[in-house]
Each structure stands twice: as structure tokens, then as C-alpha cells.
Write a protein that holds these residues in place. Structure first.
Motif, PDB file in Angstrom:
ATOM      1  N   PHE A   1       3.181   3.464 -14.732  1.00  0.00           N
ATOM      2  CA  PHE A   1       3.981   4.573 -14.210  1.00  0.00           C
ATOM      3  C   PHE A   1       4.771   4.076 -13.016  1.00  0.00           C
ATOM      4  N   PRO A   2       5.956   4.646 -12.796  1.00  0.00           N
ATOM      5  CA  PRO A   2       6.793   4.175 -11.692  1.00  0.00           C
ATOM      6  C   PRO A   2       6.258   4.674 -10.348  1.00  0.00           C
ATOM      7  N   PRO A   3       6.533   3.940  -9.277  1.00  0.00           N
ATOM      8  CA  PRO A   3       6.066   4.367  -7.944  1.00  0.00           C
ATOM      9  C   PRO A   3       6.637   5.725  -7.543  1.00  0.00           C
ATOM     10  N   THR A   4       7.783   6.100  -8.148  1.00  0.00           N
ATOM     11  CA  THR A   4       8.367   7.393  -7.796  1.00  0.00           C
ATOM     12  C   THR A   4       7.562   8.554  -8.351  1.00  0.00           C
TER      13      THR A   4
ATOM     14  N   VAL B   1      11.237   4.070   0.677  1.00  0.00           N
ATOM     15  CA  VAL B   1      10.161   3.350   1.346  1.00  0.00           C
ATOM     16  C   VAL B   1       9.027   3.209   0.343  1.00  0.00           C
ATOM     17  N   ARG B   2       8.541   1.983   0.182  1.00  0.00           N
ATOM     18  CA  ARG B   2       7.432   1.772  -0.742  1.00  0.00           C
ATOM     19  C   ARG B   2       6.138   1.732   0.051  1.00  0.00           C
ATOM     20  N   VAL B   3       5.222   2.602  -0.341  1.00  0.00           N
ATOM     21  CA  VAL B   3       3.938   2.685   0.347  1.00  0.00           C
ATOM     22  C   VAL B   3       2.857   2.108  -0.563  1.00  0.00           C
ATOM     23  N   ARG B   4       2.076   1.196  -0.008  1.00  0.00           N
ATOM     24  CA  ARG B   4       0.982   0.588  -0.763  1.00  0.00           C
ATOM     25  C   ARG B   4      -0.306   1.309  -0.357  1.00  0.00           C
ATOM     26  N   LEU B   5      -1.092   1.714  -1.351  1.00  0.00           N
ATOM     27  CA  LEU B   5      -2.278   2.518  -1.063  1.00  0.00           C
ATOM     28  C   LEU B   5      -3.489   1.978  -1.800  1.00  0.00           C
ATOM     29  N   ASP B   6      -4.657   2.301  -1.251  1.00  0.00           N
ATOM     30  CA  ASP B   6      -5.912   2.010  -1.943  1.00  0.00           C
ATOM     31  C   ASP B   6      -6.544   3.353  -2.289  1.00  0.00           C
ATOM     32  N   ALA B   7      -6.560   3.692  -3.577  1.00  0.00           N
ATOM     33  CA  ALA B   7      -7.064   4.998  -4.005  1.00  0.00           C
ATOM     34  C   ALA B   7      -8.465   4.896  -4.593  1.00  0.00           C
ATOM     35  N   SER B   8      -9.138   3.750  -4.422  1.00  0.00           N
ATOM     36  CA  SER B   8     -10.488   3.619  -4.967  1.00  0.00           C
ATOM     37  C   SER B   8     -11.446   4.484  -4.117  1.00  0.00           C
TER      38      SER B   8
ATOM     39  N   SER C   1     -11.904   6.681  -6.678  1.00  0.00           N
ATOM     40  CA  SER C   1     -11.566   7.642  -7.733  1.00  0.00           C
ATOM     41  C   SER C   1     -10.309   7.233  -8.497  1.00  0.00           C
ATOM     42  N   GLY C   2      -9.411   6.460  -7.846  1.00  0.00           N
ATOM     43  CA  GLY C   2      -8.172   6.040  -8.508  1.00  0.00           C
ATOM     44  C   GLY C   2      -8.005   4.535  -8.443  1.00  0.00           C
ATOM     45  N   PRO C   3      -6.805   4.020  -8.731  1.00  0.00           N
ATOM     46  CA  PRO C   3      -6.566   2.572  -8.687  1.00  0.00           C
ATOM     47  C   PRO C   3      -6.706   2.010  -7.281  1.00  0.00           C
ATOM     48  N   ALA C   4      -7.209   0.775  -7.178  1.00  0.00           N
ATOM     49  CA  ALA C   4      -7.422   0.155  -5.881  1.00  0.00           C
ATOM     50  C   ALA C   4      -6.106  -0.309  -5.267  1.00  0.00           C
ATOM     51  N   ASP C   5      -5.106  -0.495  -6.076  1.00  0.00           N
ATOM     52  CA  ASP C   5      -3.806  -0.947  -5.562  1.00  0.00           C
ATOM     53  C   ASP C   5      -2.744  -0.059  -6.183  1.00  0.00           C
ATOM     54  N   LEU C   6      -2.185   0.821  -5.393  1.00  0.00           N
ATOM     55  CA  LEU C   6      -1.293   1.851  -5.919  1.00  0.00           C
ATOM     56  C   LEU C   6      -0.002   1.823  -5.119  1.00  0.00           C
ATOM     57  N   LEU C   7       1.142   1.895  -5.820  1.00  0.00           N
ATOM     58  CA  LEU C   7       2.436   1.906  -5.146  1.00  0.00           C
ATOM     59  C   LEU C   7       3.055   3.289  -5.239  1.00  0.00           C
ATOM     60  N   ALA C   8       3.668   3.729  -4.131  1.00  0.00           N
ATOM     61  CA  ALA C   8       4.374   5.012  -4.135  1.00  0.00           C
ATOM     62  C   ALA C   8       5.717   4.821  -3.448  1.00  0.00           C
ATOM     63  N   ASP C   9       6.778   5.353  -4.060  1.00  0.00           N
ATOM     64  CA  ASP C   9       8.095   5.314  -3.433  1.00  0.00           C
ATOM     65  C   ASP C   9       8.402   6.691  -2.854  1.00  0.00           C
ATOM     66  N   ILE C  10       8.707   6.741  -1.578  1.00  0.00           N
ATOM     67  CA  ILE C  10       9.060   8.018  -0.969  1.00  0.00           C
ATOM     68  C   ILE C  10      10.310   7.834  -0.114  1.00  0.00           C
TER      69      ILE C  10
END
Lengths: 268, 353
Positions: free
Chosen positions: B271-274, B305-312, B314-323
Motif C-alpha cells: 500500500f502507498p504511504p499516502t 513529508v514522509r514519516v517512518r513509524l514502528d507500529a509493532s 499490532s502492525g508492521p514494524a516499519d511503516l511509511l506514511a506521507d503527510i
């Protein structure tokens, strides 16, 4: 919206229409005249006379042999022009097309100078192999091939240039050398062009007069092809000339019909 | 036996300089925008274009080393699938597949037998007598693949193998192509401009831009650590492998992603970061993927802005989000900050592995 001859570009201007119709008549009337003046009542007798058959058979044999010679030499030449990456390619192409515009008589004289018994090449052919081309049936074939080959080369080269060379690249990546690629990939893909060129070439060879009479002379049974026979008959028996002309006209129409089918089929 | 390719080609002002190795069994994707020099590189390796400088060799066998050595394509153990397949229209499918074997001197009956075996492998046995013109895009691609693989090449070259297909068949054909590439023991070089093709099919990505390599690495590495803006835009994609069961995909390191459409077995999830949204408070309503996460990095890109997240866990340990930059200010984003993330299930795509 009336359907009665409404043209968006207006009426045809008389200045163009009149000469156009005149031109059409100019092309058609002689052929119609040939049909009208034909001695229909005695036609079968004259048609099946030995002289006519001899000339017709010689014409067909020579034109076919000349076409075979043209195919053998012309297709590789077309390939060289289209794919060889030669320097000065357009100049070579110009030379290839010279016999197309050259008066055939000039071609005959040139052939005589080169292949004649004392010609540049002819004298060696004579001393080494005992072969002499002028005034023989083989000479007829050579003269016809000289005049007809450009038609084949131009047609095949056009087809080659229109064919996508990437299919040849695909064949190469599959392990095919250039000869195998040519035989199995290139040639089948340009087949319509080769057929069209062959028919044109054959028709041109069949009608050849100037180069033939100059280089091969006019010896009944040996070098007197149909066009020569027509010319000869015109002086002795004009009705025979008409009959011979009708035969050539028929052959031309058949060739034209075959060509149209090919050309339109190839363009689709 | 490793393929070593140091490809250097000059075309006017364009300079291609590319260093590349492909190991047996490996699928390397050459990824880049149009005009980056991908196809030029493929043509050079295939021998359809001579190098200006550099060297191409399979172990000790040199294929191209200017100024002396050059093997023509027919003398290289390669198979090429061209973008528009270039199947011979005057031959039927069986003869197309048998062409390479015949060209390499295999006797006619053996070649036909082998070719029909390959048509069976790609599931097109009943099309043996069909002319390529009558095939659909996906079928033509499979015949082209069979034709390229039939000669048992050391190196398989694929030039945009999915670009000529319509969107509907791409999904299916891509999965099938992946299976064939997995089974192929030789080296594969895949040229594509589509990051998804590259990431799903390749073991390693080589990304080129203006004739130069800008980044190289495993797909997930490249996706999560893009080194340039361009790569970030190109392959900025959240991509995971997991096991699907119904509408849930379990990730190997823990965490679950919910899908809109059910799937089964091992899948790629993309899935895209957006598609990822960030909230300070737990979101109301019921988005199906809601994970608490911690900000691990923030990168400024051209317009986002690309935000790198750790959602472990419950979710993926390496997650990208564009905001948008405005959202960064609203959220007062700082590394280490806890947040809530949501992902719309409809934006999640799955591909069979």
C-alpha cells in the motif's frame, strides 16, 4: 441532407475535368481499337499457328528464366541496400534504378559492349568458356533481366525497409545466425513484397523489346519473343500483329489483376 | 557462474555507466524512469548493441570487451522476452517456441517435443497450432517466455514484460511470471519502470537514473531506506510478506493487516504511504487497520513529508506514511512520539507470492 452529388469541395473545375477525360480516352481508346480491329473470325486459326506459339513459348520461357535470375541476384541486392549499412547507399540505389529510366536500346548497346564477343567481359567468356551471349536465347534472358531487375530490387527493398528489423534481433537472441534469420524470419515476412516484385519483373521481362533486339537480335525460334514478333508481323501481316498484341494484352491484364490483389492485400 | 556486466555506452550526450552482477537463480530488476538507459543496458548485455567501454562476461567467458572481443547475440546463451514479445507471425506458437532449439541445432522432432513441453508448462498446449496474432496479450507473453526459456539459457533478459498488458490481466500474469522465475535456475535480469513489478518479482533492485546507478539492494531495503528523493517517490511503497487467511494477513514479525478482499496463503501486501493517516488521539469510527505506533524518522520530500513509524506489535514494524507539511505542524511530530495510525483496507493490494 440531399444525397444528390453534394460535394463539400464544390463543382469540379472544367479546366481540370476536360484534360482528365481526354487523358483517360487517350489511354483507353488504343486498347479498345485493338479489340475492335481484331480479326475475330480468323482469330483461332492465327492464334494456334506455329509461329505464334513459338514466339509465345520463347517469351514465357525467357521471361521466367530472366525473373529467376533477377530473384537470385536481386533479392540479396535488395537486402544489401536495406540492411547492409553500406556507405553511399543512396548512390548505389540510384545506380540500381538507372535501367528503370534508361532507354532499353541503350541498355542493349551497353550489354553488347560488355558481353559481346569482343566486349570487356565477353571476350573472356568466349576464350575461357567458349560462351557467347549475343544473338542467343541466353542473350535474350540477359537483356530481359538487365531491364527488369530494378523493378524487383525496388519492390523487395521497400518491403525490407518496411519490415520491423527487431524480429531479426529476436531471432539472433534465439541463436539464429544471419543466414538462418534471413531464410526463416526476414524472407517470410517480406513475401508479399517479393511476390509483387516478381510479378512486376516478369511482366517487364515479357514485354521487353529494345534491349532484346539490340543485344540478342531477331532470330525466329531463338530470340524472337512476342514483342519482336509483333514488330516483325506489322510489316508483313498486320492482322497477325493484332492477334499477337491481343495475347500480350491478355497476359498484362491477368498480371495486373494478380498484382492488384497482392498490393491491396499487402496494404491492409 | 556469475554474470558480470560493466556496461558503458555513449549516445551523444547520454552516458550509460552501469556495474551489475547476477548470480545463478537470482532475479535482478533494473528499475528506472523512461530514458534512464535500462533498455540500452539490456540490449548491450544481449549483444544487440556493442559496448563502447567496459566488459560483459559470464564467469571466464567474455561476451563483450572492447576493442577486441565481441560475441554476437546468437553466440551468447541468452533468452530475451521483448516488451512487445516479437513473436514470429508466420509461425505458429509451437514453431515459435521451437525456433531457438532449431537455431541451436536441435533435431526437428526433438525440438518440437521440447517446445510442446514448454507450451504445456506455460499452460498453452491447446494453442500449439495457433498463430501469435490470435493470442491475447497475456498468452503472447507466456509464449514469448516459453520461447526464451526453451533453449535453457544461462541468462534470461526481460524487457518490460508486463508493460504491454492491460491492468486486468497484469495481476495474474505477474504472479505466473513470478512462479516461472522462481523455478528458473539461471540468472534473470528484469528491466522495468514499474516499481511494483520490480519489487514483487526481483530478489534485488538496481535503480538507475540518467544512466547511473543511484541505489541497489533488496526490495524492502530500498523501499524503506530510499537514498534519494527520486527513489523515495519511485519505490515509496509499504511492502510486506505475510500469510493470508480470509481478510487478515499475519506478518512474520507479528502484527496483522486487514484486507478488503479475502486472500489465502503466502502473499505480498502493498500500500502507498499516502494511504496511512496519523492521529494524536485514537480515531473514532472503525477503520479496520488501527495501530498505535512510534515515530522513528521524519524526511522532507518535494511536496510531502514522509514519516517512518514502528507500529509493532499490532502492525508492521516499519511503516511509511506521507503527510503534508501542515499536518506535521498540527501533530507536532518528533521522533519517539507515540501516535495512532490508520490504514484504509481498500487501499491495500495483495499479490500471491
Amino acid at each position: 441532407m440531399s444525397r444528390r452529388g453534394r460535394s463539400t469541395s464544390g463543382r469540379l473545375p472544367l479546366v481540370l475535368l476536360l484534360p482528365a477525360l481526354l487523358g483517360l480516352a487517350f489511354l483507353l481508346v488504343p486498347l479498345v481499337g485493338l479489340l475492335i480491329k481484331a480479326p475475330w473470325s480468323t482469330l483461332p486459326d492465327r492464334l494456334f499457328s506455329a509461329d505464334v506459339w513459338q514466339a509465345l513459348r520463347l517469351s514465357l520461357v525467357c521471361a521466367t528464366l530472366a525473373t529467376a535470375l533477377c530473384l537470385l541476384l536481386g533479392v540479396p541486392l535488395a537486402w544489401l541496400l536495406a540492411r547492409g549499412g553500406l556507405p553511399g547507399r543512396s548512390l548505389i540505389r540510384a545506380f540500381v534504378t538507372v535501367p528503370l529510366v534508361l532507354p532499353p536500346v541503350v541498355g542493349g548497346v551497353a550489354l553488347l559492349l560488355v558481353l559481346g564477343r569482343r566486349g570487356l567481359v565477353g571476350q573472356h567468356l568466349d576464350t575461357w568458356f567458349g560462351v557467347s551471349l549475343p544473338f542467343t536465347t541466353a542473350g535474350v534472358v540477359v537483356a530481359e533481366a538487365f531491364v527488369a531487375m530494378p523493378f524487383l530490387v525496388i519492390s523487395v527493398e521497400g518491403a525490407l525497409r518496411a519490415a520491423d528489423p527487431r524480429y531479426e534481433e529476436a531471432a539472433a537472441t534465439l541463436g539464429a545466425g544471419r543466414w538462418l534469420t534471413f531464410r526463416r524470419v526476414t524472407l517470410p515476412s517480406i513475401a508479399p513484397g517479393v511476390v509483387a516484385g516478381t510479378v512486376l519483373c516478369w511482366a517487364r521481362a515479357l514485354g521487353e523489346f529494345g534491349a532484346t533486339i539490340t543485344f540478342a537480335g531477331n532470330f525466329p525460334g531463338r530470340t524472337t519473343t512476342m514483342p519482336l514478333a509483333v514488330y516483325l508481323a506489322l510489316e508483313t501481316d498486320p492482322e497477325v500483329a493484332v492477334v499477337l498484341s491481343l495475347v500480350l494484352l491478355l497476359v498484362s491484364v491477368v498480371v495486373l489483376a494478380a498484382l492488384r490483389e497482392r498490393w491491396i492485400g499487402g496494404l491492409r | 557462474m556469475t554474470l558480470y556486466a560493466d556496461v558503458q555506452v555513449s549516445r551523444g550526450s547520454f552516458e550509460l555507466a552501469l556495474d551489475l552482477t547476477v548470480e545463478p537463480g537470482e532475479v535482478v530488476a533494473l528499475l528506472g524512469p523512461n530514458g534512464a538507459g535500462k533498455t540500452t543496458a539490456l540490449r548491450a548485455i544481449a549483444g544487440l548493441l556493442a559496448l563502447d567501454r567496459g566488459r560483459i562476461a559470464l564467469d571466464d567467458t567474455v561476451w563483450d570487451e572492447p576493442p577486441r572481443t565481441f560475441r554476437t547475440p546468437d553466440r551468447r546463451p541468452i533468452g530475451v522476452v521483448f516488451q512487445d514479445y516479437l513473436l514470429f507471425n508466420h509461425l505458429n506458437c509451437l514453431e515459435n517456441v521451437a525456433f531457438g532449439l532449431r537455431a541451436r541445432g536441435v533435431e526437428k522432432q526433438t525440438a518440437r517435443l521440447e517446445a510442446s513441453r514448454w507450451l504445456e508448462t506455460v499452460g498453452l498446449s491447446e494453442y500449439a497450432r495457433t498463430r501469435p496474432r490470435a493470442l491475447s496479450g497475456g498468452q503472447a507473453q507466456r509464449v514469448a517466455l516459453a520461447r526464451a526459456l526453451a533453449t535453457d539459457p544461462e541468462l534470461l533478459l526481460l524487457d518490460e514484460p508486463l508493460a504491454a498488458l492491460d491492468a486486468g490481466t497484469t495481476l495474474h500474469v505477474r504472479a505466473e511470471l513470478g512462479q516461472h522465475l522462481n523455478r528458473f535456475e539461471g540468472r534473470t535480469l528484469l528491466v522495468t519502470h514499474d516499481p511494483l513489478d520490480a519489487m514483487v518479482l526481483a530478489d534485488r533492485l538496481v535503480i538507475i537514473e540518467h544512466g547511473q546507478v543511484v541505489q541497489e539492494g533488496r526490495p524492502t531495503e530500498v523501499a524503506h531506506r530510499p537514498r534519494t528523493d527520486y527513489v523515495a517517490q519511485l519505490v515509496g511503497l509499504n511492502l510486506y510478506r505475510g500469510d493470508a487467511s480470509g481478510t487478515a494477513v499475519r506478518l512474520p514479525e507479528g502484527g496483522t493487516i486487514t484486507l478488503a478482499e479475502p486472500a489465502t496463503g503466502p502473499v505480498h501486501v502493498a500500500f502507498p504511504p499516502t494511504a496511512v493517516s496519523l492521529y494524536v488521539e485514537p480515531p473514532s469510527g472503525s477503520p479496520r487497520n488501527t495501530w498505535p505506533a512510534v515515530v522513528t524518522g521524519i524526511e522532507q520530500h518535494a511536496h510531502t513529508v514522509r514519516v517512518r513509524l514502528d507500529a509493532s506489535p499490532s502492525g508492521p514494524a516499519d511503516l511509511l506514511a506521507d503527510i503534508t507539511p501542515a499536518a506535521v505542524a498540527d501533530l507536532h511530530l518528533t521522533p519517539g512520539q507515540p501516535l495512532h495510525t490508520t490504514l484504509k483496507a481498500t487501499e491495500v493490494h495483495t499479490y500471491p507470492v
